[in-house]
Write an enzyme that holds these catalytic residues in place. Structure first.
Site, PDB file in Angstrom:
ATOM      1  N   HIS A 256       0.823  -1.213   0.000  1.00 41.63           N
ATOM      2  CA  HIS A 256       0.000   0.000   0.000  1.00 41.63           C
ATOM      3  C   HIS A 256       0.858   1.266   0.000  1.00 41.63           C
ATOM      4  O   HIS A 256       0.362   2.343  -0.327  1.00 41.63           O
ATOM      5  CB  HIS A 256      -1.049  -0.023   1.123  1.00 41.63           C
TER       6      HIS A 256
ATOM      7  N   ASP B 290       0.075  -7.575   1.889  1.00 42.78           N
ATOM      8  CA  ASP B 290       0.488  -6.174   1.790  1.00 42.78           C
ATOM      9  C   ASP B 290       2.016  -6.074   1.778  1.00 42.78           C
ATOM     10  O   ASP B 290       2.634  -5.593   2.725  1.00 42.78           O
ATOM     11  CB  ASP B 290      -0.109  -5.390   2.957  1.00 42.78           C
TER      12      ASP B 290
ATOM     13  N   SER C 112       4.058   2.545   8.180  1.00 42.69           N
ATOM     14  CA  SER C 112       3.750   1.488   7.224  1.00 42.69           C
ATOM     15  C   SER C 112       4.952   1.130   6.372  1.00 42.69           C
ATOM     16  O   SER C 112       5.735   1.991   5.981  1.00 42.69           O
ATOM     17  CB  SER C 112       2.640   1.933   6.273  1.00 42.69           C
TER      18      SER C 112
END
Ligand code: ARG
Length: 278
Positions: free
Chosen positions: A91, A139, A227
């Site tokens: 992402h 992810d 992230s």
């Protein structure tokens, strides 16, 4: 540019790209920006401490190419797995149009340090099964650098179940919508699949995700901007990569642990990409 504005722009770009679950996270942060003192949202990664120089020799930051300081351009974390390859979250890469738009910062835990090195990118790869079977499953993605970075590749892909405590680090939201220039580190209890499924229901895919957090009290977690960075285990004094910072409902909320891509599940797929690039 002021710090808060920079990151709202960045997170906004993710929403524009149509990231369902990330949009959910973003909503939480936006609400928090308006009500900084929300009870379920503790200040301070959230609840961590500054990483020491050299403590996480595999940790790097992803930045947008172009003008601005590294601090202003950082938008995700990553982990060096070979001299020229960085593992991060899909992402994080989904919002990048071209390798030319992406750079990697290494060489210091401090984005304002003169020792920080900026490295350009030759190619990147998103997991083919990203968002399958549920949003944010698989992810992970890889970045091929134009030249080797001065970082130590980490060993990849141990099952998390044998560890009670994991550790994570990054330059993400401290919990009050401010961002540190020095990476923060945090030790955080592993949360088993059953507990995580109880927290998140069908959003949680036990095959490709793992969870960590203080389920009962909250207060410690990774958060937006972390992230793509690592969650690691200390195996006999050696750090091993077990996961990638991925998502959560809010940050550091009791009952809502942080969710991480489970690297052991896609070790083989990573190797295939490395082979293609070699
Ligand atoms: N999606 C966030 C990012 O892009 C990471 C969120 C992690 N959230 C959490 N509660 N652990 O930076």
């Amino acid at each position: 540019m002021d710090r808060k504005r920079k990151h709202l722009v960045r997170i906004g770009a993710g929403v524009a790209a149509g990231l369902g679950a990330v949009a959910l996270v973003w909503t939480g942060v936006a609400a928090n920006a308006e009500e900084p003192a929300a009870d379920d949202f503790e200040t301070k990664i959230v609840g961590g401490e500054p990483a020491e120089e050299g403590q996480y020799p595999s940790l790097v930051a992803l930045g947008h190419a172009g003008a601005g300081t590294p601090f202003e351009r950082q938008f995700c974390g990553g982990t060096v797995i070979t001299e020229t390859v960085v593992l991060t979250a899909a992402h994080c890469l989904e919002v990048v149009d071209s390798p030319d738009d992406l750079v990697v910062f290494s060489g210091s835990v401090d984005l304002d340090s003169e020792d920080l090195v900026e490295t350009t990118v030759a190619d990147f790869h998103l997991a083919h099964d990203y968002n399958e079977p549920v949003d944010l499953a698989n992810d992970w993605g890889l970045i091929l650098l134009d030249e080797p970075v001065d970082a130590e590749p980490i060993d990849v892909g141990t099952e998390p179940e044998e560890f009670d405590v994991l550790e994570t680090a990054g330059w993400g939201n401290l919990g009050d919508d401010t961002y540190p220039s020095v990476a923060q580190r945090l030790e955080v209890p592993f949360v088993g699949d059953d507990d995580c499924e109880a927290a998140y229901g069908d959003e949680f895919d036990a095959q490709t995700m793992l969870c960590a957090g203080d389920l009962e009290n909250g207060g410690i977690d990774s958060c937006d901007g972390d992230s793509g960075g690592p969650i690691m285990a200390d195996k006999d004094g050696e750090l091993i990569l077990v996961g990638i910072v991925s998502w959560g409902h809010g940050c550091a909320e009791a009952g809502n642990p942080g969710v991480y891509a489970e690297v052991a599940d896609f070790n083989g797929a990573i190797d295939d990409v490395l082979e293609d690039w070699s």
